[in-house]
Design an enzyme around this catalytic site. Structure first.
Site, PDB file in Angstrom:
ATOM      1  N   HIS A 207     -12.623 -29.555  31.305  1.00 10.70           N
ATOM      2  CA  HIS A 207     -11.758 -28.594  31.753  1.00 10.70           C
ATOM      3  C   HIS A 207     -11.990 -27.967  32.795  1.00 10.70           C
ATOM      4  CE1 HIS A 207     -11.020 -28.282  27.339  1.00 10.70           C
ATOM      5  NE2 HIS A 207      -9.779 -27.797  27.685  1.00 10.70           N
TER       6      HIS A 207
ATOM      7  N   GLU B  38      -3.968 -32.799  18.212  1.00  9.58           N
ATOM      8  CA  GLU B  38      -5.190 -33.314  19.090  1.00  9.58           C
ATOM      9  C   GLU B  38      -6.263 -33.874  18.398  1.00  9.58           C
ATOM     10  OE1 GLU B  38      -5.932 -30.135  21.880  1.00  9.58           O
ATOM     11  OE2 GLU B  38      -5.670 -28.751  20.517  1.00  9.58           O
TER      12      GLU B  38
ATOM     13  N   ASP C 193      -7.790 -33.961  24.028  1.00 10.98           N
ATOM     14  CA  ASP C 193      -8.950 -34.017  22.868  1.00 10.98           C
ATOM     15  C   ASP C 193      -8.319 -35.270  22.138  1.00 10.98           C
ATOM     16  OD1 ASP C 193     -10.492 -31.845  23.037  1.00 10.98           O
ATOM     17  OD2 ASP C 193      -8.775 -30.338  22.866  1.00 10.98           O
TER      18      ASP C 193
ATOM     19  N   CYS D  37       1.349 -32.824  26.128  1.00  5.68           N
ATOM     20  CA  CYS D  37       0.777 -31.513  27.318  1.00  5.68           C
ATOM     21  C   CYS D  37      -0.589 -31.795  27.768  1.00  5.68           C
ATOM     22  CB  CYS D  37       0.783 -30.083  26.814  1.00  5.68           C
ATOM     23  SG  CYS D  37      -0.195 -29.929  25.355  1.00  5.68           S
TER      24      CYS D  37
HETATM   25  C1  PEP Z   1      -5.382 -31.402  25.286  1.00 10.59           C
HETATM   26  O1  PEP Z   1      -6.381 -31.554  24.600  1.00 10.59           O
HETATM   27  O2  PEP Z   1      -4.766 -32.369  25.417  1.00 10.59           O
HETATM   28  C2  PEP Z   1      -5.001 -30.174  25.664  1.00 10.59           C
HETATM   29  C3  PEP Z   1      -3.673 -29.970  26.509  1.00 10.59           C
HETATM   30  O3  PEP Z   1      -5.786 -29.252  25.474  1.00 10.59           O
HETATM   31  P1  PEP Z   1      -7.074 -28.696  26.169  1.00 10.59           P
HETATM   32  O4  PEP Z   1      -7.080 -29.782  27.646  1.00 10.59           O
HETATM   33  O5  PEP Z   1      -7.100 -27.293  26.913  1.00 10.59           O
HETATM   34  O6  PEP Z   1      -8.136 -29.081  25.383  1.00 10.59           O
HETATM   35 MG    MG Z   2      -7.191 -29.523  23.762  1.00 11.22          MG
END
Ligand code: PEP
Ligand code: MG
Length: 579
Positions: free
Chosen positions: A190, A432, A456, A503
């Site tokens: 992140h 995910e 994820d 996403c």
């Molecule tokens: C993902 O896991 O692809 C996602 C968009 O959520 P994050 O990156 O915040 O875990």
């Molecule tokens: Mg995620």
């Protein structure tokens, strides 16, 4: 000149002055001492050495009493190093003859020593840690209350750190931090995602390099190639200045796409949505002509605040985004804390495997008052625009049902009190986990939309920590196992007539645009900085060609082969676009 290779996680190049933060977050600028102040500064240095020696003796005596001579000897060795006449002479000369600030002299000199140890390919290299320990003790005693933190940055810098947590990154002051590079960190962390949100170049997972650099030195950060260049020569600086200039003109060219639709050459309209972590990013998405917000990572409200956000804090953020989007969809994802997005104060106890632990929807369902507060604010904001809610990391149908039940209950509460909200607010879930992808035919009957979180999904499918540089090679969106789960999810959603989005970071890379459109995806959610490029890619391809590309990629049985094929396809596309 020293060129270091890391993992490119946020594009762009920048040249600037280094601000070095070691594991303890010390910040040592290259500062010089006025000639008239040399004696005072030498006295300060001597005092710090004496204090450090006193601490070491104290530690030695305590350890001696508790564990015996053998362990206490570690501190004797530290004391011997600290009092080493050669080291003392070098430190004094650095201040007296070079007029270095004592902190800078300590940092430079001891890091040079540590580097010599590090270069030895045997157990002795571990002694470098001892030298870092001595450096830290001296710095602590020198800096005392003047220890500065990231929060105090007030001039343009490139942050070079051992590690940055997502919340530290989220709190970086974008006016001054031009980019960052870290020794630790993996491709899907992140910290990397926030860097993209902040639109600053970033390179992570470089491995040990802080011993080679001091604050104030010029450095080049190449977020496109994943490079950090220390002590760059004039020629390299000039080359990168040209690159910075070229990037500006590409951005200007892509800027012209703002008001054009993302429509393929065979007339299929693609929705390009933005991913945001902070309400302010919504402007960046609008500026690039997004079709809505496809992922609002609300956990950053918690990560940038010292206390738990109130319903009003939530509402203020969500209503700002809903109003700014002016009727376009805004998908608000409920709290996704846990794993690398930790609130230290809130972790009830150490978890051995935080990625597999109490995170995301599991945490929300365990902490109902917090969850309800957030849902109330989301519902109130739903009266102001096309707000939708999405639950993260769903892995069982029970979780989805429980989350929906809490939502229904909060709706009743609001209705009872006559508070406005959209009773038909669409409810979605993230796909995910492999469990969600495999069971999607069941889940899909109970949601209004889905969004595949490939960041994820890759991590859990391949059993590889997205934030760990040691396994970064294995963290690969091209892996056939990931592609099959992705295709399955999109097929199930299409079969049920439920809108699907992707996403994860994968959708923001043009290398995957053709593959994703070919798998039937019609909505992508990407970081603001990626919107123009992805839009241009969509406008340059036909869905018919994309289908062929996806079909071919899905026949391959290795990530390397898929990657080479997709690279080739995107290269061809770029060549055609330019021609
Ligand atoms: C993902 O896991 O692809 C996602 C968009 O959520 P994050 O990156 O915040 O875990
Ligand atoms: Mg995620």
């Amino acid at each position: 000149m020293l060129k270091l290779q890391g993992i490119a996680v946020s594009p762009g190049v920048t040249i600037g002055e280094a601000l070095v933060l070691d594991a303890e977050g010390f910040r040592i600028p290259r500062r010089f001492v006025e000639r008239s102040a040399v004696d005072t500064e030498l006295a300060r240095l001597a005092h710090a050495v004496a204090e450090t020696a006193r601490e070491m003796e104290h530690n030695r005596d305590r350890i001696h009493a508790e564990l015996g001579e053998q362990y206490a000897a570690i501190f004797d060795a530290h004391l011997a190093m600290l009092h080493d006449p050669r080291l003392q002479q070098e430190l004094t000369a650095a201040v007296r003859d070079r007029n270095w600030w004592p902190e800078y002299a300590v940092s430079r000199t001891l890091r040079r020593y540590a580097k010599v140890f590090q270069s030895l390919d045997n157990h002795i290299s571990q002694r470098a840690h001892d030298i870092y320990d001595i450096e830290k003790s001296l710095l602590r005693n020198l800096l005392g209350q003047r220890r500065e933190t990231l929060a105090a940055i007030s001039q343009p810098v490139i942050v070079l750190a051992h590690n940055l947590t997502p919340s530290e990154t989220a709190n970086l002051d974008r006016r001054f931090v031009k980019g960052f590079a870290t020794e630790l960190g993996g491709p899907g962390s992140h910290t990397a995602i926030v860097a993209e949100g902040l639109e600053i170049p970033a390179v992570v997972g470089i491995g040990p390099f802080l011993a080679d650099v001091s604050g104030g030195e010029p450095v080049i950060l190449d977020g496109n190639e994943g490079l950090v260049i220390l002590q760059p020569d004039e020629e390299t600086i000039a080359r990168y200045r040209l690159e910075e200039e070229a990037a500006r003109s590409v951005a200007a060219r892509l800027g012209r796409l703002r008001d054009l639709p993302a429509e393929t050459t065979d007339g299929v309209r693609i929705q390009i949505m933005g991913n945001i972590e902070f309400p302010s990013e919504v402007e960046q998405c609008i500026d690039r002509g997004c079709d809505g917000i496809g992922l609002y990572r609300t956990e950053f409200l918690y990560l940038t605040s010292k206390r738990e956000p109130t319903e009003e804090d939530h509402f203020e953020a969500y209503s700002f985004v809903a109003r700014a989007m002016n009727g376009k969809p805004v998908v608000i994802r409920t709290l996704d804390l846990g794993a690398d997005k930790m609130l230290t104060e809130k972790t009830p106890e150490e978890e051995r495997n935080p990625c597999l632990g109490l995170r995301s929807i599991r945490l929300s369902l365990r902490q109902l008052p917090m969850f309800r507060t957030q849902l109330r604010a989301i519902l109130r904001a739903s009266a102001l625009g096309d707000v939708r809610v999405m639950f993260p990391l769903v892995s069982t149908i029970v979780e989805l049902r429980q989350a929906r039940m809490v939502l229904a209950d909060v709706m009743e509460d609001l209705a009872e009190h006559g508070i406005a909200f959209n009773r038909k607010m669409p409810v979605g879930m993230m796909v995910e986990t492999p469990a969600a992808a495999l069971m999607l035919d069941a889940f899909i009957k109970e949601v209004d939309f889905v969004s595949v979180g490939t960041n994820d999904l890759i991590q859990y499918t391949l059993a590889v920590d997205r934030g760990n540089k040691e396994v970064a090679e294995l963290y690969n969106a091209c892996d056939p196992a990931v592609l099959r789960l992705l295709r399955r999810s999109l097929d199930v959603a299409a079969g049920a007539g439920v809108p699907a989005n992707v996403c994860g970071q994968m959708s923001g890379s043009v290398m995957f645009t053709q593959l994703l459109l070919g798998m039937g995806l019609r909505q992508l959610s990407v970081p603001a900085s990626a919107i123009p490029e992805v839009k241009q890619a969509c406008r340059s391809v036909s869905v018919a060609d994309c289908r062929l590309i996806a079909e071919k990629a899905l026949t391959m049985d290795g990530a390397r082969e898929v990657k080479a094929y997709l690279r080739d396809q995107v290269r061809r596309l770029l060549a055609e676009t330019v021609a």
